[in-house]
Design a protein around this motif. Structure first.
Motif, PDB file in Angstrom:
ATOM      1  N   ILE A 138       3.679 -21.657  -8.815  1.00  0.00           N
ATOM      2  CA  ILE A 138       4.743 -22.010  -9.761  1.00  0.00           C
ATOM      3  C   ILE A 138       4.383 -23.266 -10.549  1.00  0.00           C
ATOM      4  O   ILE A 138       4.488 -23.303 -11.782  1.00  0.00           O
ATOM      5  CB  ILE A 138       6.083 -22.202  -9.012  1.00  0.00           C
ATOM      6  N   ILE A 139       3.943 -24.307  -9.852  1.00  0.00           N
ATOM      7  CA  ILE A 139       3.593 -25.558 -10.531  1.00  0.00           C
ATOM      8  C   ILE A 139       2.414 -25.342 -11.473  1.00  0.00           C
ATOM      9  O   ILE A 139       2.400 -25.845 -12.605  1.00  0.00           O
ATOM     10  CB  ILE A 139       3.290 -26.668  -9.499  1.00  0.00           C
ATOM     11  N   GLU A 140       1.429 -24.570 -11.022  1.00  0.00           N
ATOM     12  CA  GLU A 140       0.261 -24.309 -11.863  1.00  0.00           C
ATOM     13  C   GLU A 140       0.642 -23.549 -13.121  1.00  0.00           C
ATOM     14  O   GLU A 140       0.175 -23.853 -14.216  1.00  0.00           O
ATOM     15  CB  GLU A 140      -0.787 -23.526 -11.074  1.00  0.00           C
ATOM     16  N   VAL A 141       1.541 -22.571 -12.996  1.00  0.00           N
ATOM     17  CA  VAL A 141       1.972 -21.787 -14.160  1.00  0.00           C
ATOM     18  C   VAL A 141       2.826 -22.636 -15.103  1.00  0.00           C
ATOM     19  O   VAL A 141       2.690 -22.564 -16.318  1.00  0.00           O
ATOM     20  CB  VAL A 141       2.730 -20.517 -13.712  1.00  0.00           C
ATOM     21  N   LEU A 142       3.705 -23.473 -14.526  1.00  0.00           N
ATOM     22  CA  LEU A 142       4.508 -24.375 -15.358  1.00  0.00           C
ATOM     23  C   LEU A 142       3.602 -25.249 -16.221  1.00  0.00           C
ATOM     24  O   LEU A 142       3.834 -25.415 -17.425  1.00  0.00           O
ATOM     25  CB  LEU A 142       5.397 -25.269 -14.483  1.00  0.00           C
ATOM     26  N   TYR A 143       2.575 -25.807 -15.584  1.00  0.00           N
ATOM     27  CA  TYR A 143       1.684 -26.736 -16.290  1.00  0.00           C
ATOM     28  C   TYR A 143       0.694 -26.018 -17.194  1.00  0.00           C
ATOM     29  O   TYR A 143       0.472 -26.423 -18.335  1.00  0.00           O
ATOM     30  CB  TYR A 143       0.935 -27.595 -15.267  1.00  0.00           C
ATOM     31  N   SER A 144       0.088 -24.939 -16.716  1.00  0.00           N
ATOM     32  CA  SER A 144      -0.948 -24.265 -17.497  1.00  0.00           C
ATOM     33  C   SER A 144      -0.396 -23.488 -18.687  1.00  0.00           C
ATOM     34  O   SER A 144      -1.125 -23.218 -19.641  1.00  0.00           O
ATOM     35  CB  SER A 144      -1.750 -23.310 -16.599  1.00  0.00           C
ATOM     36  N   LEU A 152      10.166 -19.456 -16.292  1.00  0.00           N
ATOM     37  CA  LEU A 152       9.390 -19.311 -15.051  1.00  0.00           C
ATOM     38  C   LEU A 152      10.151 -18.461 -14.034  1.00  0.00           C
ATOM     39  O   LEU A 152       9.590 -17.532 -13.445  1.00  0.00           O
ATOM     40  CB  LEU A 152       9.094 -20.706 -14.491  1.00  0.00           C
ATOM     41  N   THR A 153      11.419 -18.766 -13.825  1.00  0.00           N
ATOM     42  CA  THR A 153      12.186 -18.053 -12.798  1.00  0.00           C
ATOM     43  C   THR A 153      12.454 -16.599 -13.174  1.00  0.00           C
ATOM     44  O   THR A 153      12.719 -15.775 -12.288  1.00  0.00           O
ATOM     45  CB  THR A 153      13.528 -18.762 -12.519  1.00  0.00           C
ATOM     46  N   SER A 154      12.384 -16.269 -14.447  1.00  0.00           N
ATOM     47  CA  SER A 154      12.621 -14.890 -14.878  1.00  0.00           C
ATOM     48  C   SER A 154      11.322 -14.134 -15.180  1.00  0.00           C
ATOM     49  O   SER A 154      11.357 -12.999 -15.655  1.00  0.00           O
ATOM     50  CB  SER A 154      13.517 -14.873 -16.128  1.00  0.00           C
ATOM     51  N   THR A 184      -7.434 -20.750 -14.035  1.00  0.00           N
ATOM     52  CA  THR A 184      -6.936 -21.401 -12.819  1.00  0.00           C
ATOM     53  C   THR A 184      -5.586 -20.822 -12.413  1.00  0.00           C
ATOM     54  O   THR A 184      -5.357 -20.498 -11.237  1.00  0.00           O
ATOM     55  CB  THR A 184      -6.799 -22.921 -13.033  1.00  0.00           C
ATOM     56  N   ALA A 185      -4.673 -20.673 -13.383  1.00  0.00           N
ATOM     57  CA  ALA A 185      -3.347 -20.118 -13.091  1.00  0.00           C
ATOM     58  C   ALA A 185      -3.448 -18.653 -12.692  1.00  0.00           C
ATOM     59  O   ALA A 185      -2.704 -18.190 -11.815  1.00  0.00           O
ATOM     60  CB  ALA A 185      -2.436 -20.287 -14.307  1.00  0.00           C
ATOM     61  N   ILE A 186      -4.347 -17.907 -13.328  1.00  0.00           N
ATOM     62  CA  ILE A 186      -4.547 -16.503 -12.960  1.00  0.00           C
ATOM     63  C   ILE A 186      -4.995 -16.396 -11.504  1.00  0.00           C
ATOM     64  O   ILE A 186      -4.501 -15.558 -10.741  1.00  0.00           O
ATOM     65  CB  ILE A 186      -5.583 -15.839 -13.895  1.00  0.00           C
ATOM     66  N   GLN A 187      -5.923 -17.274 -11.099  1.00  0.00           N
ATOM     67  CA  GLN A 187      -6.388 -17.258  -9.720  1.00  0.00           C
ATOM     68  C   GLN A 187      -5.261 -17.572  -8.748  1.00  0.00           C
ATOM     69  O   GLN A 187      -5.132 -16.942  -7.684  1.00  0.00           O
ATOM     70  CB  GLN A 187      -7.530 -18.270  -9.540  1.00  0.00           C
ATOM     71  N   GLU A 188      -4.405 -18.525  -9.111  1.00  0.00           N
ATOM     72  CA  GLU A 188      -3.281 -18.873  -8.235  1.00  0.00           C
ATOM     73  C   GLU A 188      -2.302 -17.703  -8.118  1.00  0.00           C
ATOM     74  O   GLU A 188      -1.760 -17.439  -7.031  1.00  0.00           O
ATOM     75  CB  GLU A 188      -2.566 -20.125  -8.740  1.00  0.00           C
ATOM     76  N   ILE A 189      -2.051 -17.020  -9.226  1.00  0.00           N
ATOM     77  CA  ILE A 189      -1.164 -15.860  -9.184  1.00  0.00           C
ATOM     78  C   ILE A 189      -1.750 -14.788  -8.268  1.00  0.00           C
ATOM     79  O   ILE A 189      -1.045 -14.206  -7.434  1.00  0.00           O
ATOM     80  CB  ILE A 189      -0.932 -15.291 -10.600  1.00  0.00           C
ATOM     81  N   ASN A 190      -3.042 -14.534  -8.396  1.00  0.00           N
ATOM     82  CA  ASN A 190      -3.690 -13.543  -7.531  1.00  0.00           C
ATOM     83  C   ASN A 190      -3.615 -13.944  -6.062  1.00  0.00           C
ATOM     84  O   ASN A 190      -3.401 -13.106  -5.185  1.00  0.00           O
ATOM     85  CB  ASN A 190      -5.147 -13.345  -7.954  1.00  0.00           C
ATOM     86  N   ASN A 191      -3.755 -15.245  -5.788  1.00  0.00           N
ATOM     87  CA  ASN A 191      -3.616 -15.726  -4.408  1.00  0.00           C
ATOM     88  C   ASN A 191      -2.193 -15.487  -3.885  1.00  0.00           C
ATOM     89  O   ASN A 191      -1.988 -15.095  -2.735  1.00  0.00           O
ATOM     90  CB  ASN A 191      -3.946 -17.216  -4.322  1.00  0.00           C
ATOM     91  N   ILE A 227       9.509 -29.642  -6.093  1.00  0.00           N
ATOM     92  CA  ILE A 227       8.725 -30.524  -6.962  1.00  0.00           C
ATOM     93  C   ILE A 227       9.007 -31.982  -6.605  1.00  0.00           C
ATOM     94  O   ILE A 227       8.090 -32.806  -6.521  1.00  0.00           O
ATOM     95  CB  ILE A 227       9.022 -30.238  -8.444  1.00  0.00           C
ATOM     96  N   LYS A 228      10.284 -32.294  -6.378  1.00  0.00           N
ATOM     97  CA  LYS A 228      10.648 -33.651  -5.969  1.00  0.00           C
ATOM     98  C   LYS A 228       9.990 -34.011  -4.645  1.00  0.00           C
ATOM     99  O   LYS A 228       9.470 -35.120  -4.462  1.00  0.00           O
ATOM    100  CB  LYS A 228      12.168 -33.769  -5.848  1.00  0.00           C
ATOM    101  N   GLU A 229       9.979 -33.075  -3.709  1.00  0.00           N
ATOM    102  CA  GLU A 229       9.390 -33.308  -2.391  1.00  0.00           C
ATOM    103  C   GLU A 229       7.896 -33.617  -2.495  1.00  0.00           C
ATOM    104  O   GLU A 229       7.405 -34.596  -1.919  1.00  0.00           O
ATOM    105  CB  GLU A 229       9.595 -32.075  -1.515  1.00  0.00           C
ATOM    106  N   TYR A 230       7.159 -32.797  -3.258  1.00  0.00           N
ATOM    107  CA  TYR A 230       5.718 -33.003  -3.383  1.00  0.00           C
ATOM    108  C   TYR A 230       5.399 -34.285  -4.161  1.00  0.00           C
ATOM    109  O   TYR A 230       4.414 -34.967  -3.871  1.00  0.00           O
ATOM    110  CB  TYR A 230       5.064 -31.810  -4.075  1.00  0.00           C
ATOM    111  N   THR A 231       6.241 -34.599  -5.143  1.00  0.00           N
ATOM    112  CA  THR A 231       6.038 -35.815  -5.931  1.00  0.00           C
ATOM    113  C   THR A 231       6.186 -37.053  -5.050  1.00  0.00           C
ATOM    114  O   THR A 231       5.404 -38.004  -5.147  1.00  0.00           O
ATOM    115  CB  THR A 231       7.035 -35.877  -7.098  1.00  0.00           C
ATOM    116  N   GLU A 232       7.202 -37.048  -4.189  1.00  0.00           N
ATOM    117  CA  GLU A 232       7.413 -38.166  -3.273  1.00  0.00           C
ATOM    118  C   GLU A 232       6.257 -38.278  -2.287  1.00  0.00           C
ATOM    119  O   GLU A 232       5.807 -39.386  -1.967  1.00  0.00           O
ATOM    120  CB  GLU A 232       8.736 -37.988  -2.538  1.00  0.00           C
ATOM    121  N   LYS A 233       5.758 -37.151  -1.784  1.00  0.00           N
ATOM    122  CA  LYS A 233       4.626 -37.173  -0.857  1.00  0.00           C
ATOM    123  C   LYS A 233       3.376 -37.739  -1.527  1.00  0.00           C
ATOM    124  O   LYS A 233       2.561 -38.405  -0.883  1.00  0.00           O
ATOM    125  CB  LYS A 233       4.340 -35.758  -0.348  1.00  0.00           C
TER     126      LYS A 233
END
Length: 302
Positions: A138-144, A152-154, A184-191, A227-233
């Motif tokens: 999701i994050i990769e697709v949002l950014y790429s 994104l959600t639809s 990169t995003a295509i690979q993440e989607i396939n994963n 996203i907030k959780e990963y950003t804080e980490k």
């Protein structure tokens, strides 16, 4: 002042009947005009004998009250509209607002992540789990792809054209557009599809790409949350939302030398940019612009 009240009433009707403004817009105009009326009453002035000097004193008082430049600019715009009406209806011969200057308003720049910050956020995700791989994708697709969170959600299976390097998204007003997607995003989607193909979707969500654990389309709130959780980490202090990745997408492309028109079309902006040049740009060229200049295509490392 009774005459002034009559003029203001006629102006209200002018906004409603001739300008066809909404009730909210008219209320805003009349509220700002009431501020001027209060000033004129204190100064024992009438609407028709106001001068530029009087208006400048009024604006100075607004600043003294702590009203911000953006609000002052809106009030000045309303006053100019009112005095234009007075000219049109023959109440006055000269416009005292003609030389009234509007304050310069600085643009509030959106928060943008650096490529290193985005990598740091992604590195916080455990991709050995179904949820982790989904969230990373999701994050990769949002950014790429620079998508809005609603796009994104639809996002649908039927909107994926990965072999061609595009996805089809549904933007504002249900308008669809093709967006180039990085390798990169295509690979993440396939994963992610390894997990997604094993998940049972609720009725009506079978074509949705990103599902919650309940089998329905993932919610905006859930995306905001992780996203907030990963950003804080990642110990990033910026205020981050899904839209931040969209801003970062556009900023990084522009910094990399991409054509501004291509970026505007990819983002689905339709203000003054809806011209022939955008609707007739070759899609192959657009994909090359995005793929060539997006930093995620220059560094494939996870």
């Amino acid at each position: 002042m009774a005459k002034d009240s009559n003029i203001i009433h006629k102006y209200n009707n002018y906004l409603l009947l001739e300008k066809a403004l909404s009730e909210n817009s008219i209320d805003a105009y009349m509220t700002d005009l009431a501020k001027l009326s209060t000033f004129l009453e204190k100064e024992q002035l009438t609407i028709e004998n106001v001068t530029l000097d009087h208006l400048q004193q009024f604006i100075a008082q607004l600043y003294d009250l702590g009203i911000n430049p953006r609000s002052v600019a809106r009030i000045i715009s309303g006053i100019k509209s009112f005095y234009n009406f007075l000219i049109l209806d023959g109440y006055i011969q000269t416009d005292p607002t003609e030389l009234l200057e509007t304050p310069k308003i600085g643009l509030k720049l959106p928060t943008v992540l650096s490529l290193e910050e985005i990598k740091s956020i992604l590195s916080q995700i455990d991709v050995s789990t179904k949820e982790g791989q989904r969230n990373r994708t999701i994050i990769e697709v949002l950014y790429s792809c620079g998508l809005r969170i609603s796009e994104l959600t639809s996002l649908k299976f039927s909107g994926l054209f990965l072999d061609e390097g595009f996805i089809k998204v549904e933007g504002k007003g249900s308008k669809q557009r093709l967006v180039p997607i990085s390798e990169t995003a295509i690979q993440e989607i396939n994963n992610y599809l390894y997990y997604r193909n094993q998940q049972k979707a609720k009725k009506g969500s079978e074509d949705i790409l990103f599902l919650s654990n309940r089998g329905t389309a993932i919610s905006r709130i859930m995306v905001f949350h992780f996203i907030k959780e990963y950003t804080e980490k990642a110990q990033i202090k910026k205020t981050i939302s899904p839209h931040t990745f969209r801003h970062s997408f556009a900023t990084h492309l522009l910094e990399g030398g991409a054509n501004i028109r291509a970026i505007q079309l990819m983002l689905g902006h339709e203000k003054i940019t809806t011209t022939e040049i955008y609707t007739h740009m070759d899609m192959t060229y657009l994909r090359e612009e995005i793929i060539t200049h997006h930093p995620r295509n220059k560094n494939k490392s996870r």
